[in-house]
Design an enzyme around this catalytic site. Structure first.
Site, PDB file in Angstrom:
ATOM      1  N   ALA A   8      -6.911-108.606 -55.776  1.00  0.00           N
ATOM      2  CA  ALA A   8      -5.692-107.877 -56.167  1.00  0.00           C
ATOM      3  C   ALA A   8      -5.823-106.413 -55.781  1.00  0.00           C
ATOM      4  CB  ALA A   8      -5.459-108.019 -57.670  1.00  0.00           C
ATOM      5  N   GLY A   9      -6.197-106.174 -54.523  1.00  0.00           N
ATOM      6  CA  GLY A   9      -6.404-104.798 -54.084  1.00  0.00           C
ATOM      7  C   GLY A   9      -5.208-104.223 -53.355  1.00  0.00           C
ATOM      8  N   ARG A  37      -8.407-103.919 -63.233  1.00  0.00           N
ATOM      9  CA  ARG A  37      -7.423-103.909 -62.147  1.00  0.00           C
ATOM     10  C   ARG A  37      -6.253-104.848 -62.482  1.00  0.00           C
ATOM     11  NH1 ARG A  37      -9.258-103.324 -55.773  1.00  0.00           N
ATOM     12  NH2 ARG A  37      -8.061-101.429 -55.573  1.00  0.00           N
ATOM     13  N   VAL A  85      -9.993-110.470 -50.261  1.00  0.00           N
ATOM     14  CA  VAL A  85     -11.053-109.665 -50.882  1.00  0.00           C
ATOM     15  C   VAL A  85     -11.562-108.625 -49.889  1.00  0.00           C
ATOM     16  CG1 VAL A  85     -11.733-111.532 -52.432  1.00  0.00           C
ATOM     17  CG2 VAL A  85     -12.852-111.320 -50.204  1.00  0.00           C
ATOM     18  N   THR A  89     -18.400-102.556 -44.828  1.00  0.00           N
ATOM     19  CA  THR A  89     -19.529-102.524 -43.892  1.00  0.00           C
ATOM     20  C   THR A  89     -20.800-102.846 -44.670  1.00  0.00           C
ATOM     21  OG1 THR A  89     -18.386-100.810 -42.644  1.00  0.00           O
ATOM     22  CG2 THR A  89     -20.735-101.072 -42.213  1.00  0.00           C
ATOM     23  N   ALA A 159       0.110-100.382 -43.333  1.00  0.00           N
ATOM     24  CA  ALA A 159      -0.644 -99.139 -43.474  1.00  0.00           C
ATOM     25  C   ALA A 159      -0.374 -98.612 -44.876  1.00  0.00           C
ATOM     26  CB  ALA A 159      -0.203 -98.122 -42.420  1.00  0.00           C
ATOM     27  N   PHE A 221      -7.628-100.019 -31.174  1.00  0.00           N
ATOM     28  CA  PHE A 221      -6.706 -99.305 -30.275  1.00  0.00           C
ATOM     29  C   PHE A 221      -6.026 -98.137 -30.992  1.00  0.00           C
ATOM     30  CE2 PHE A 221      -5.620-101.378 -26.106  1.00  0.00           C
ATOM     31  CZ  PHE A 221      -6.743-102.186 -26.056  1.00  0.00           C
ATOM     32  N   CYS A 271     -10.141 -98.855 -43.280  1.00  0.00           N
ATOM     33  CA  CYS A 271     -10.135 -99.856 -42.202  1.00  0.00           C
ATOM     34  C   CYS A 271     -10.735 -99.412 -40.872  1.00  0.00           C
ATOM     35  CB  CYS A 271      -8.709-100.329 -41.967  1.00  0.00           C
ATOM     36  SG  CYS A 271      -8.082-101.275 -43.364  1.00  0.00           S
ATOM     37  N   LYS A 334      -4.621 -89.898 -46.285  1.00  0.00           N
ATOM     38  CA  LYS A 334      -3.335 -89.606 -45.666  1.00  0.00           C
ATOM     39  C   LYS A 334      -2.354 -89.369 -46.810  1.00  0.00           C
ATOM     40  CE  LYS A 334      -0.977 -93.277 -44.118  1.00  0.00           C
ATOM     41  NZ  LYS A 334      -0.593 -94.600 -43.552  1.00  0.00           N
TER      42      LYS A 334
HETATM   43  P1  NAD Z   1      -9.715-103.762 -52.193  1.00  0.00           P
HETATM   44  O1  NAD Z   1     -11.135-103.395 -52.392  1.00  0.00           O
HETATM   45  O2  NAD Z   1      -8.641-102.823 -52.610  1.00  0.00           O
HETATM   46  O3  NAD Z   1      -9.419-105.150 -52.956  1.00  0.00           O
HETATM   47  C1  NAD Z   1     -10.239-106.253 -52.890  1.00  0.00           C
HETATM   48  C2  NAD Z   1     -10.262-106.930 -54.263  1.00  0.00           C
HETATM   49  O4  NAD Z   1     -10.947-108.167 -54.174  1.00  0.00           O
HETATM   50  C3  NAD Z   1     -10.982-106.126 -55.334  1.00  0.00           C
HETATM   51  O5  NAD Z   1     -10.092-105.848 -56.414  1.00  0.00           O
HETATM   52  C4  NAD Z   1     -12.144-107.040 -55.770  1.00  0.00           C
HETATM   53  O6  NAD Z   1     -12.424-106.967 -57.175  1.00  0.00           O
HETATM   54  C5  NAD Z   1     -11.612-108.392 -55.397  1.00  0.00           C
HETATM   55  N1  NAD Z   1     -12.659-109.404 -55.224  1.00  0.00           N
HETATM   56  C6  NAD Z   1     -13.790-109.320 -54.482  1.00  0.00           C
HETATM   57  N2  NAD Z   1     -14.473-110.471 -54.552  1.00  0.00           N
HETATM   58  C7  NAD Z   1     -13.761-111.317 -55.350  1.00  0.00           C
HETATM   59  C8  NAD Z   1     -13.942-112.649 -55.785  1.00  0.00           C
HETATM   60  N3  NAD Z   1     -15.010-113.352 -55.393  1.00  0.00           N
HETATM   61  N4  NAD Z   1     -13.020-113.187 -56.606  1.00  0.00           N
HETATM   62  C9  NAD Z   1     -11.938-112.478 -56.997  1.00  0.00           C
HETATM   63  N5  NAD Z   1     -11.701-111.204 -56.597  1.00  0.00           N
HETATM   64  C10 NAD Z   1     -12.610-110.635 -55.789  1.00  0.00           C
HETATM   65  O7  NAD Z   1      -9.570-104.128 -50.653  1.00  0.00           O
HETATM   66  P2  NAD Z   1      -8.240-104.025 -49.747  1.00  0.00           P
HETATM   67  O8  NAD Z   1      -8.040-102.636 -49.277  1.00  0.00           O
HETATM   68  O9  NAD Z   1      -7.142-104.729 -50.427  1.00  0.00           O
HETATM   69  O10 NAD Z   1      -8.698-104.856 -48.477  1.00  0.00           O
HETATM   70  C11 NAD Z   1      -8.841-106.255 -48.522  1.00  0.00           C
HETATM   71  C12 NAD Z   1      -9.011-106.771 -47.114  1.00  0.00           C
HETATM   72  O11 NAD Z   1      -7.829-106.477 -46.341  1.00  0.00           O
HETATM   73  C13 NAD Z   1     -10.160-106.149 -46.333  1.00  0.00           C
HETATM   74  O12 NAD Z   1     -10.721-107.117 -45.500  1.00  0.00           O
HETATM   75  C14 NAD Z   1      -9.477-105.082 -45.500  1.00  0.00           C
HETATM   76  O13 NAD Z   1     -10.182-104.810 -44.314  1.00  0.00           O
HETATM   77  C15 NAD Z   1      -8.155-105.722 -45.181  1.00  0.00           C
HETATM   78  N6  NAD Z   1      -7.058-104.793 -44.923  1.00  0.00           N
HETATM   79  C16 NAD Z   1      -6.897-103.675 -45.663  1.00  0.00           C
HETATM   80  C17 NAD Z   1      -5.817-102.819 -45.419  1.00  0.00           C
HETATM   81  C18 NAD Z   1      -5.611-101.571 -46.224  1.00  0.00           C
HETATM   82  O14 NAD Z   1      -4.742-100.791 -45.864  1.00  0.00           O
HETATM   83  N7  NAD Z   1      -6.328-101.335 -47.285  1.00  0.00           N
HETATM   84  C19 NAD Z   1      -4.898-103.146 -44.436  1.00  0.00           C
HETATM   85  C20 NAD Z   1      -5.073-104.312 -43.704  1.00  0.00           C
HETATM   86  C21 NAD Z   1      -6.156-105.132 -43.955  1.00  0.00           C
HETATM   87  C1  UDX Z   2      -4.519 -98.693 -40.678  1.00  0.00           C
HETATM   88  C2  UDX Z   2      -3.581 -99.385 -39.662  1.00  0.00           C
HETATM   89  O1  UDX Z   2      -2.575 -98.462 -39.250  1.00  0.00           O
HETATM   90  C3  UDX Z   2      -2.952-100.617 -40.297  1.00  0.00           C
HETATM   91  O2  UDX Z   2      -2.167-101.313 -39.341  1.00  0.00           O
HETATM   92  C4  UDX Z   2      -4.051-101.530 -40.809  1.00  0.00           C
HETATM   93  O3  UDX Z   2      -3.493-102.664 -41.428  1.00  0.00           O
HETATM   94  C5  UDX Z   2      -4.951-100.786 -41.782  1.00  0.00           C
HETATM   95  O4  UDX Z   2      -5.490 -99.617 -41.144  1.00  0.00           O
HETATM   96  P1  UDX Z   2      -4.164 -97.087 -42.749  1.00  0.00           P
HETATM   97  O5  UDX Z   2      -5.621 -96.812 -42.592  1.00  0.00           O
HETATM   98  O6  UDX Z   2      -3.652 -97.464 -44.085  1.00  0.00           O
HETATM   99  O7  UDX Z   2      -3.703 -98.250 -41.745  1.00  0.00           O
HETATM  100  O8  UDX Z   2      -3.322 -95.782 -42.306  1.00  0.00           O
HETATM  101  P2  UDX Z   2      -2.959 -95.158 -40.875  1.00  0.00           P
HETATM  102  O9  UDX Z   2      -1.567 -94.678 -40.940  1.00  0.00           O
HETATM  103  O10 UDX Z   2      -3.308 -96.030 -39.762  1.00  0.00           O
HETATM  104  O11 UDX Z   2      -3.875 -93.859 -40.825  1.00  0.00           O
HETATM  105  C6  UDX Z   2      -5.289 -93.948 -40.716  1.00  0.00           C
HETATM  106  C7  UDX Z   2      -5.874 -92.569 -40.558  1.00  0.00           C
HETATM  107  O12 UDX Z   2      -5.531 -92.017 -39.293  1.00  0.00           O
HETATM  108  C8  UDX Z   2      -5.384 -91.563 -41.599  1.00  0.00           C
HETATM  109  O13 UDX Z   2      -6.461 -90.759 -42.007  1.00  0.00           O
HETATM  110  C9  UDX Z   2      -4.359 -90.758 -40.846  1.00  0.00           C
HETATM  111  O14 UDX Z   2      -4.195 -89.463 -41.361  1.00  0.00           O
HETATM  112  C10 UDX Z   2      -4.975 -90.733 -39.461  1.00  0.00           C
HETATM  113  N1  UDX Z   2      -3.994 -90.507 -38.382  1.00  0.00           N
HETATM  114  C11 UDX Z   2      -3.006 -91.408 -38.163  1.00  0.00           C
HETATM  115  C12 UDX Z   2      -4.115 -89.388 -37.578  1.00  0.00           C
HETATM  116  O15 UDX Z   2      -5.019 -88.563 -37.757  1.00  0.00           O
HETATM  117  N2  UDX Z   2      -3.217 -89.207 -36.563  1.00  0.00           N
HETATM  118  C13 UDX Z   2      -2.220 -90.091 -36.303  1.00  0.00           C
HETATM  119  O16 UDX Z   2      -1.451 -89.869 -35.355  1.00  0.00           O
HETATM  120  C14 UDX Z   2      -2.107 -91.231 -37.145  1.00  0.00           C
END
Ligand code: NAD
Ligand code: UDX
Length: 452
Positions: A8-9, A37, A85, A89, A159, A221, A271, A334
């Protein structure tokens, strides 16, 4: 259909809220092991700040959207299970500092195998190394006891800060699956969910590996563009060119395009760095060192940009910031998010603390607890204070640093800020957000990024 999402992130919460909001026929339960959470998702103060999220959650919660810690029941009842989840890294053992730590993914797979009584479609929503679906499938099949599992890859491209708009109107939805009759049926089920609001031609279906790899590639990219323009910003500073003008000039070429060319203090967020490191690790693993080195350059450039900014602050302030009050405006990675993961502000603040600066930090959405945790400083630490607003932070400061592009920083009363600062009053705009000429007219010694 009953849908469950594990995690639930930042991704699981908003994504599932949008599915529930758009698909009244489906019931969506988001589960997490983190009780606080889940409590926050069930309260009036959601655990993440995201414009528009409150309204979407409020509309669906209690009707066809539920948040719970009862992972077993939700898995047991669902036909489709998203895994969302965290995949940070790895910090230990083989691949430490580069590979993705997949232990949470494996735990989910094992939990699904343990609890399921019927057939399930398991959807990878987390960002994963290419071929992870193979491991998930092997774990499920080894414990299948006659049940059938289909694995899909459905990476998320939202994003932060624009999550709701991105989910409502995505450029595309990507679904990868096995190219077998059962696999294609599973793909179709997920296509049908998204087709409730996403035009069919924007739903791309591929094989599993293309889908998994496309997510890492898209982030690589995007980050590469930022590192490219940041590299040019350093050259601009040495040559009196202006990076914003260069970005506009090249961005009007339709082959390049105008987006993601904003020079900055460096990209942050949970990310980009993690996913590129993962890509680098994969390339090394598959014996492609040249490809690995190529992508690693994106991270090297980003690190350079963050430290370069801190070094410029120090050298401009007569080579010492010791005991000088420095106002830091913005700490989130951001604008429009309270997320600080990998925020450039953390690295810049750390560099300045090492030089014994006294930081006065203000961010509209990041809490003091979070800032102190990120900088690893207690409330007793004399070098860090966290302020209620920008005016308090800048009082008596030698320099102002804009590290996040919050809209409210554009409309501050800079005359008032100037009047209460030490002279000369320096301002470093790490986001090229402000009108430097207007600031210099007030009397500031203002500079931006790549403004030769
Ligand atoms: P997050 O840390 O906000 O949320 C993950 C959640 O999963 C946490 O609340 C954690 O407690 C829960 N969790 C972990 N193990 C668990 C388990 N075994 N059972 C139940 N719950 C469990 O992470 P996030 O930012 O939501 O990212 C999740 C994934 O999505 C990552 O792989 C990330 O790379 C990807 N992603 C993130 C973004 C973003 O903008 N944050 C965008 C696109 C993709
Ligand atoms: C990124 C990807 O955009 C999204 O598609 C993916 O699912 C998750 O990772 P996010 O990290 O949430 O999203 O934000 P994003 O708008 O991509 O910005 C990432 C970082 O780059 C921020 O620190 C932002 O300030 C910086 N940024 C972005 C720049 O410095 N310059 C730009 O032109 C755009």
């Amino acid at each position: 259909m009953k849908i469950c999402c594990i995690g639930a992130g930042y991704v699981g919460g908003p994504t599932m809220a949008m599915i529930a909001h758009k698909c009244a026929d489906h019931t969506v339960t988001v589960v997490d092991l983190n009780q606080s959470r889940i409590d926050a998702w069930n309260s009036d103060t959601l655990p993440i700040y995201e414009p528009g999220l409150d309204a979407v959650v409020r509309e669906a919660r209690g009707k066809n959207l539920f948040f719970s810690t009862d992972v077993d029941t939700a898995i047991h009842e669902a036909e489709m299970i998203f895994i969302s989840v965290n995949t940070p890294t790895k910090t230990y053992g083989v691949g430490a500092g580069r590979a993705a730590d997949l232990r949470f993914i494996e735990k989910c797979a094992r939990k699904i195998a343990e609890v399921s009584q019927g057939d399930k479609i398991v959807v990878e929503k987390s960002t994963l190394p290419v071929r992870t679906a193979e491991s998930v499938k092997r774990i499920l099949q080894a414990n299948s006891k006659g049940r059938k599992f289909q694995i899909l890859s459905n990476p998320e491209f939202l994003a932060e800060g624009t999550a709701i708009a991105d989910l409502q109107n995505p450029d595309r939805v990507l679904i990868g699956g096995e190219q077998s009759p059962d696999g294609l049926l599973a793909i179709q089920k997920l296509v049908d969910v998204y087709a409730n609001w996403v035009p069919r031609e924007q739903i791309i279906t591929t094989n599993l590996w293309s889908s998994e790899l496309s997510k890492l590639t898209a982030n690589a990219f995007l980050a590469q563009r930022i590192s490219s323009i940041n590299a040019i910003s350093a050259l601009c500073e040495a040559t009196e060119a202006n990076v914003d003008e260069v970005a506009t000039a090249i961005g009007t070429d339709s082959r390049i395009g105008p987006k993601f060319l904003k020079s900055s203090v460096g990209f942050g967020g949970s990310c980009f760095q993690k996913d590129i490191l993962n890509l680098v690790y994969l390339c090394q693993h598959f014996g492609l060192p040249e490809v690995a080195n190529y992508w690693e350059g994106v991270i090297t450039m980003n690190d350079y940009q963050k430290h370069r900014f801190a070094r410029r602050v120090i050298s401009t302030l007569f080579n010492t910031v010791s005991d000088k009050r420095i106002a830091v405006l913005g700490f989130a990675f951001k604008k429009d998010t309270n997320d600080t993961r990998e925020s450039a502000a953390i690295y810049i603040c750390e560099d300045l603390i090492k030089e014994h600066a006294n930081l006065a930090i203000y961010d509209p959405k990041v809490t003091e607890v979070q800032i102190r945790q990120d900088l690893n400083v207690s409330v007793e630490n004399p070098h860090v204070s966290v302020c209620e607003d920008a005016y308090t932070a800048t009082e008596g400061a030698h320099a102002v640093l804009i590290l996040t592009e919050w809209d409210e920083f554009k409309t501050l009363d800079y005359q008032r800020i100037y009047d209460q600062m030490q002279m000369p009053a320096f301002l470093f705009d790490g986001r090229n957000l402000l009108d430097l000429e207007a600031l210099n007219r007030i009397g500031f010694e203002a500079s931006g990024i790549g403004q030769g």
